[in-house]
Write a protein that holds these residues in place. Structure first.
Motif, PDB file in Angstrom:
ATOM      1  N   MET A 115      46.532  39.479  44.546  1.00 22.67           N
ATOM      2  CA  MET A 115      46.822  40.911  44.487  1.00 22.67           C
ATOM      3  C   MET A 115      48.319  41.176  44.568  1.00 22.67           C
ATOM      4  SD  MET A 115      43.570  42.659  46.493  1.00 22.67           S
ATOM      5  CE  MET A 115      44.302  42.369  48.053  1.00 22.67           C
ATOM      6  N   HIS A 116      49.044  40.396  45.377  1.00 23.00           N
ATOM      7  CA  HIS A 116      50.495  40.559  45.465  1.00 23.00           C
ATOM      8  C   HIS A 116      51.135  40.233  44.116  1.00 23.00           C
ATOM      9  CE1 HIS A 116      54.577  40.450  46.946  1.00 23.00           C
ATOM     10  NE2 HIS A 116      54.702  39.237  46.416  1.00 23.00           N
ATOM     11  N   ASP A 117      50.695  39.133  43.498  1.00 21.47           N
ATOM     12  CA  ASP A 117      51.217  38.735  42.198  1.00 21.47           C
ATOM     13  C   ASP A 117      50.940  39.822  41.163  1.00 21.47           C
ATOM     14  OD1 ASP A 117      52.335  37.083  40.213  1.00 21.47           O
ATOM     15  OD2 ASP A 117      50.395  36.140  39.795  1.00 21.47           O
ATOM     16  N   LEU A 118      49.713  40.316  41.132  1.00 21.74           N
ATOM     17  CA  LEU A 118      49.345  41.368  40.190  1.00 21.74           C
ATOM     18  C   LEU A 118      50.169  42.626  40.426  1.00 21.74           C
ATOM     19  CD1 LEU A 118      47.548  42.550  37.960  1.00 21.74           C
ATOM     20  CD2 LEU A 118      45.845  43.062  39.730  1.00 21.74           C
ATOM     21  N   ARG A 119      50.298  43.033  41.665  1.00 22.92           N
ATOM     22  CA  ARG A 119      51.060  44.235  41.991  1.00 22.92           C
ATOM     23  C   ARG A 119      52.510  44.082  41.551  1.00 22.92           C
ATOM     24  NH1 ARG A 119      54.459  46.638  45.432  1.00 22.92           N
ATOM     25  NH2 ARG A 119      54.022  48.782  46.061  1.00 22.92           N
ATOM     26  N   THR A 120      53.115  42.933  41.803  1.00 27.78           N
ATOM     27  CA  THR A 120      54.506  42.692  41.418  1.00 27.78           C
ATOM     28  C   THR A 120      54.689  42.846  39.916  1.00 27.78           C
ATOM     29  OG1 THR A 120      54.797  41.199  43.288  1.00 27.78           O
ATOM     30  CG2 THR A 120      56.379  40.984  41.485  1.00 27.78           C
TER      31      THR A 120
END
Length: 140
Positions: A115-120
């Motif tokens: 989710m962090h990767d996607l959000r970034t």
């Protein structure tokens, strides 16, 4: 039945298809499929089979199929993303209402990183789109 068959058959492959001309007009009234080409959707390449030369009709039909296939794959891609949003919502509900501590322990880190990767990436892409629509400094 034979009259209802298309003139061409496309056997789907990883990056395209093998193209066959369908023949039902023979003495035995059998369906014969003669491979005439291989197509690659990724690079748009059409390779005739062996020493064969494609007719203008062959070329048009293959190009029509390729355009249709690219559109279908694009539709599937966006549908997959909409499904991912659904899965995220279902996952949130599962975490909130059903997940045990052991289950959460086994998935939390992987989910948080994904989710962090996607959000970034989403934030960066949104900023890029916004910068394209904003007037340059000094313009009115």
């Amino acid at each position: 039945m034979a009259g209802d068959l298309p003139d061409y058959y496309f056997r789907i492959r990883e990056n395209g298809a093998a193209v066959f001309r369908v023949d039902t007009e023979n003495r035995q009234r059998r369906i014969e499929m003669d491979q005439i080409a291989v197509v690659n959707i990724k690079n748009g390449e059409i390779k005739p089979q062996g020493d064969r030369r494609l007719t203008p009709e062959d070329q048009r039909e293959i190009e029509r199929w390729m355009a249709s296939r690219v559109a279908l794959l694009a539709e599937r891609d966006i549908d997959d993303i909409h499904r991912a949003v659904d899965y995220l919502n279902l996952t949130t509900h599962w975490v909130q209402s059903k997940a045990s501590d052991d289950q959460l322990e086994s998935v939390t880190d992987a989910l948080l990183l994904a989710m962090h990767d996607l959000r970034t990436v989403l934030v960066r892409k949104k900023a890029e789109r916004m910068m394209k629509t904003m007037p340059a400094e000094g313009e009115d």
